[in-house]
Design a protein around this motif. Structure first.
Motif, PDB file in Angstrom:
ATOM      1  N   ILE A 199       0.827  -1.208   0.000  1.00 35.06           N
ATOM      2  CA  ILE A 199       0.000   0.000   0.000  1.00 35.06           C
ATOM      3  C   ILE A 199       0.859   1.254   0.000  1.00 35.06           C
ATOM      4  N   ALA A 200       1.784   1.349   0.948  1.00 36.47           N
ATOM      5  CA  ALA A 200       2.450   2.639   1.169  1.00 36.47           C
ATOM      6  C   ALA A 200       3.916   2.505   1.564  1.00 36.47           C
ATOM      7  N   GLY A 201       4.551   1.387   1.257  1.00 32.61           N
ATOM      8  CA  GLY A 201       5.962   1.245   1.576  1.00 32.61           C
ATOM      9  C   GLY A 201       6.830   2.219   0.780  1.00 32.61           C
ATOM     10  N   ARG A 202       7.920   2.638   1.352  1.00 36.81           N
ATOM     11  CA  ARG A 202       8.873   3.491   0.626  1.00 36.81           C
ATOM     12  C   ARG A 202      10.204   3.478   1.357  1.00 36.81           C
ATOM     13  N   ASP A 203      11.240   3.044   0.664  1.00 39.15           N
ATOM     14  CA  ASP A 203      12.571   3.090   1.255  1.00 39.15           C
ATOM     15  C   ASP A 203      12.972   4.532   1.494  1.00 39.15           C
ATOM     16  N   PRO A 204      13.726   4.802   2.560  1.00 42.16           N
ATOM     17  CA  PRO A 204      14.044   6.195   2.911  1.00 42.16           C
ATOM     18  C   PRO A 204      14.885   6.925   1.873  1.00 42.16           C
ATOM     19  N   ASN A 212      14.307   4.409 -10.190  1.00 35.73           N
ATOM     20  CA  ASN A 212      14.868   3.595 -11.254  1.00 35.73           C
ATOM     21  C   ASN A 212      15.915   2.620 -10.734  1.00 35.73           C
ATOM     22  N   VAL A 213      15.966   2.446  -9.420  1.00 33.82           N
ATOM     23  CA  VAL A 213      16.908   1.505  -8.828  1.00 33.82           C
ATOM     24  C   VAL A 213      16.117   0.278  -8.391  1.00 33.82           C
ATOM     25  N   PRO A 214      16.282  -0.852  -9.077  1.00 29.31           N
ATOM     26  CA  PRO A 214      15.457  -2.019  -8.776  1.00 29.31           C
ATOM     27  C   PRO A 214      15.563  -2.492  -7.328  1.00 29.31           C
ATOM     28  N   GLY A 215      16.682  -2.235  -6.668  1.00 25.50           N
ATOM     29  CA  GLY A 215      16.837  -2.696  -5.292  1.00 25.50           C
ATOM     30  C   GLY A 215      16.032  -1.923  -4.288  1.00 25.50           C
ATOM     31  N   ASN A 216      15.512  -0.758  -4.673  1.00 22.78           N
ATOM     32  CA  ASN A 216      14.681   0.032  -3.762  1.00 22.78           C
ATOM     33  C   ASN A 216      13.236  -0.457  -3.801  1.00 22.78           C
ATOM     34  N   PHE A 217      12.547  -0.275  -2.690  1.00 24.88           N
ATOM     35  CA  PHE A 217      11.161  -0.734  -2.609  1.00 24.88           C
ATOM     36  C   PHE A 217      10.224   0.459  -2.511  1.00 24.88           C
ATOM     37  N   THR A 218       9.160   0.415  -3.306  1.00 25.09           N
ATOM     38  CA  THR A 218       8.168   1.485  -3.305  1.00 25.09           C
ATOM     39  C   THR A 218       6.787   0.878  -3.489  1.00 25.09           C
ATOM     40  N   GLY A 219       5.867   1.201  -2.576  1.00 23.03           N
ATOM     41  CA  GLY A 219       4.486   0.750  -2.689  1.00 23.03           C
ATOM     42  C   GLY A 219       3.690   1.655  -3.608  1.00 23.03           C
ATOM     43  N   ARG A 388       7.635 -13.390  -0.801  1.00 25.55           N
ATOM     44  CA  ARG A 388       6.726 -13.525  -1.937  1.00 25.55           C
ATOM     45  C   ARG A 388       5.412 -14.161  -1.499  1.00 25.55           C
ATOM     46  N   GLY A 389       4.301 -13.638  -1.974  1.00 26.75           N
ATOM     47  CA  GLY A 389       3.025 -14.232  -1.605  1.00 26.75           C
ATOM     48  C   GLY A 389       1.937 -13.961  -2.624  1.00 26.75           C
ATOM     49  N   SER A 390       0.897 -14.761  -2.557  1.00 27.30           N
ATOM     50  CA  SER A 390      -0.214 -14.657  -3.493  1.00 27.30           C
ATOM     51  C   SER A 390      -1.533 -14.593  -2.750  1.00 27.30           C
ATOM     52  N   GLY A 391      -2.507 -13.955  -3.349  1.00 27.71           N
ATOM     53  CA  GLY A 391      -3.830 -13.920  -2.759  1.00 27.71           C
ATOM     54  C   GLY A 391      -4.598 -12.675  -3.137  1.00 27.71           C
ATOM     55  N   SER A 392      -5.895 -12.712  -2.908  1.00 25.34           N
ATOM     56  CA  SER A 392      -6.683 -11.499  -3.108  1.00 25.34           C
ATOM     57  C   SER A 392      -6.338 -10.460  -2.045  1.00 25.34           C
ATOM     58  N   SER A 393      -5.655 -10.884  -0.983  1.00 24.82           N
ATOM     59  CA  SER A 393      -5.140  -9.924   0.002  1.00 24.82           C
ATOM     60  C   SER A 393      -4.214  -8.918  -0.664  1.00 24.82           C
ATOM     61  N   GLN A 394      -3.245  -9.451  -1.425  1.00 24.29           N
ATOM     62  CA  GLN A 394      -2.292  -8.567  -2.101  1.00 24.29           C
ATOM     63  C   GLN A 394      -2.985  -7.679  -3.115  1.00 24.29           C
ATOM     64  N   ALA A 395      -3.927  -8.253  -3.852  1.00 21.12           N
ATOM     65  CA  ALA A 395      -4.659  -7.474  -4.855  1.00 21.12           C
ATOM     66  C   ALA A 395      -5.420  -6.326  -4.210  1.00 21.12           C
ATOM     67  N   ALA A 396      -6.033  -6.581  -3.052  1.00 20.03           N
ATOM     68  CA  ALA A 396      -6.765  -5.524  -2.356  1.00 20.03           C
ATOM     69  C   ALA A 396      -5.822  -4.429  -1.881  1.00 20.03           C
ATOM     70  N   ALA A 397      -4.670  -4.811  -1.346  1.00 16.21           N
ATOM     71  CA  ALA A 397      -3.718  -3.813  -0.853  1.00 16.21           C
ATOM     72  C   ALA A 397      -3.235  -2.907  -1.981  1.00 16.21           C
ATOM     73  N   ILE A 398      -2.929  -3.485  -3.128  1.00 18.88           N
ATOM     74  CA  ILE A 398      -2.485  -2.693  -4.277  1.00 18.88           C
ATOM     75  C   ILE A 398      -3.588  -1.730  -4.708  1.00 18.88           C
ATOM     76  N   THR A 399      -4.825  -2.179  -4.673  1.00 11.86           N
ATOM     77  CA  THR A 399      -5.956  -1.320  -5.044  1.00 11.86           C
ATOM     78  C   THR A 399      -6.161  -0.213  -4.021  1.00 11.86           C
ATOM     79  N   SER A 400      -5.952  -0.503  -2.738  1.00  8.07           N
ATOM     80  CA  SER A 400      -6.089   0.530  -1.704  1.00  8.07           C
ATOM     81  C   SER A 400      -5.085   1.653  -1.932  1.00  8.07           C
TER      82      SER A 400
END
Length: 593
Positions: A199-204, A212-219, A388-400
């Motif tokens: 939903i809202a992750g962001r590396d500092p 553009n840095v694949p190693g960084n994480f961004t929701g 790594r995980g699968s589910g409608s949980s992840q789909a809902a979080a991305i939509t939120s």
């Protein structure tokens, strides 16, 4: 904690566990591990691409031949003249060329940009990256800034990407673990942390405008505020009364200073078949919706085995989200509804889908799923940060997260308008079956660009006067000392449930009075801390209950509750869920496609 700690919330959590391997024995991964050898002047290579057709033509122009596809890394095997490898690397459409023996999908070469299910690629596939570079009416980039997203789940661990105290707020801990000060607010399960990152992750060190840095994480909404309301324990245990209390708390406190809760993510669902117009959990989310909160709910992970969405996704007002399967490619044209994603029925199916298979999110080291399911770790992730995980949980979080972007752009949108924008602009899924795909797959860029619709949903209003016990479905928590299940019209505090009285207060947004809900004190009455030290809602000791403060645990959870029965794209068996053991029959790499 009691040793007899069986599960409850353990279900949508199921939505996060990873698979044991990324390819079938003898398949692409095995081919990739063969030593690089030259056949005459030809050398076996792995070609990853930005444009598969252009890359294939480039191989042919070199005098080489294209071999088997390696969709999991957006590439293919090939044999090319050794002297042409450098030219091939520079060809349009080609991302990289590696000697076949240098590539090991199980080794230390995992890269987010080569994994279509990483958030690095999900935010591109959904259009979020392009949205971040646009401005709201005040001239600010659209990153979810100022929008509060409430996450009712198992808590949020302050891991890298979620360790910004200015954006992450702990609402009340309504879980059984709230009675242990060292566990209060702590995500001992791991599900909530995974959802929070999407939903809202962001590396500092990330600037979303130049990510553009694949190693960084961004929701999806990297500047949104996240309000965590913990209801689940280390094995996922929770009662439906705790979830309803959490929803009511969000409604009551939606306009509190510094919260501005406009989105509610609920990656949870029970297997209740009670009419959604009567069901208390259904009424709770509808009350939140009508108070201006866009409620996003996972549709469920029952595949075709259940002819209804989980509760409360069955409520027609909220946004019910199903899981899309990318098939391991960058293109959306071949995307389908994930086999585990609930189809519902012709009366009520999901409203849209979003990426939900094998999604790479943030890991919660030491949490229940992390310890018990190391196969969820991403092979080749040398940082150890990802799961790594699968589910409608992840789909809902991305939509939120997408909803938070829309609400920054247009703060005046009603939940009905947000739903219409997301569904009317979804990408078509021509390869997917009609039942289960809803309006199509989330495209937040199209939604941002679309005009504001005039729309109002007119479904029959719910009453919420149905049975609390029926709302639980088949999932119950149990006293670990006496083995007694919590059943009937009683909440976890032993208070009698009066649906008529509660429903009226829920609709009015007054179900909470200070720290009291349904006649008992559940939590404190104030937010403490600062944006630099972290903000937590005050906790209290539960006294006077009929179980003397003991910790309940799951007993009869069938795997339908936290909509997470499908870690890493394969379904674990909910019928064998006892709270302490998960079925491993679907964790074999040999059946993963």
């Amino acid at each position: 904690m009691p040793s007899k700690y069986r599960s409850a919330l353990g279900v949508a959590a199921a939505a996060i566990i990873g698979i044991a391997a990324l390819a079938t024995p003898g398949g692409p991964a095995a081919a990739a591990r063969r030593p690089a050898t030259a056949a005459g002047d030809l050398t076996r290579v792995i070609v990853t691409y930005d444009d598969p057709d252009a890359a294939a033509r480039a191989v042919t122009r070199t005098g080489g031949t294209v071999g088997r596809p390696l969709s999991i890394v957006a590439g293919f095997a090939a044999e090319v003249p050794t002297q042409q490898i450098t030219a091939l690397e520079a060809a349009p459409g080609v991302r990289a060329v590696a000697l076949d023996g240098e590539v090991d999908l199980q080794g230390n070469r995992w890269r987010a940009d080569g994994d279509p299910n990483s958030m690095y690629n999900v935010v591109r596939a959904t259009g979020a990256v392009d949205v971040w570079r646009k401005n709201d009416p005040a001239g600010k980039n659209i990153l979810g800034t100022g929008i509060g997203v409430a996450l009712i789940d198992s808590g949020v661990a302050p891991v890298k990407g979620l360790n910004d105290p200015a954006r992450i707020v702990n609402g009340p801990d309504l879980s059984f673990e709230s009675q242990a000060p060292n566990l209060r607010y702590v995500d001992t399960f791991g599900h909530g942390t995974h959802m929070a990152g999407l939903i809202a992750g962001r590396d500092p060190d990330v600037n979303p405008l130049t990510v553009n840095v694949p190693g960084n994480f961004t929701g999806m909404a990297p500047n949104a505020n996240l309000i965590s309301v913990k209801v689940a324990t280390a094995d996922g245990a929770t009662d439906v009364s705790q979830v309803i209390a959490a929803i009511d708390w969000v409604v009551t406190h939606r306009n509190d200073p510094r919260l501005n809760i406009r989105v509610l993510n609920l990656s949870f669902g029970t297997d209740s078949y009670q009419d959604a117009r009567l069901d208390p959990l259904s009424h709770a989310v509808e009350a939140a919706w009508k108070k201006g909160i866009t409620v996003v709910v996972s549709g469920g992970n029952d595949g075709k085995t259940r002819t209804a969405l989980s509760m409360p996704a069955a409520n027609p007002y909220v946004i019910a989200v199903g899981a899309a399967d990318s098939k391991g490619t960058d293109s959306r044209s071949d995307d389908v509804v994930a086999d585990f994603s609930s189809r519902g029925n012709t009366t009520r199916s999901v409203d849209l889908t979003a990426p939900g298979r094998s999604i790479v999110g943030l890991r919660d080291p030491g949490a229940y799923i992390d310890v018990n399911y190391p196969t969820g770790l991403v092979p080749g992730d040398t940082t150890g940060r990802f799961f790594r995980g699968s589910g409608s949980s992840q789909a809902a979080a991305i939509t939120s997260g997408a909803a938070a972007l829309l609400l920054q752009q247009r703060p005046g949108l009603t939940p009905d308008q947000v739903k219409k924008l997301l569904t009317s602009t979804a990408d078509a899924m021509p390869a997917a079956e009609v039942l289960g795909r809803g309006a199509g797959q989330l495209n937040i860029l199209k939604a941002i660009q679309a005009p504001t619709p005039t729309t109002t949903q007119t479904w029959a209003a719910s009453t919420g006067t149905g049975s609390l016990e029926s709302s639980r479905g088949t999932a119950h928590v149990a006293d670990p000392t006496t083995d007694t299940e919590l059943t009937g019209e009683t909440d976890i505090m032993g208070r009698a449930w009066n649906g008529t009285t509660w429903a009226k207060a829920a609709s009015a947004g007054t179900a909470w009075s200070g720290g009291t809900w349904n006649g008992a004190v559940w939590t404190g009455t104030s937010l403490t801390g600062t944006t630099t030290t972290g903000r937590n809602w005050t906790g209290v000791t539960w006294s006077g209950t009929n179980w003397a403060g003991r910790t309940w645990s799951g007993r009869t959870w069938s795997g339908a509750v936290w909509d997470g029965r499908t870690w890493s794209g394969r379904t674990w068996s909910g019928t064998t869920w006892s709270g302490r053991t998960w079925s491993g029959s679907y964790w074999s790499a040999s059946i993963w496609k």
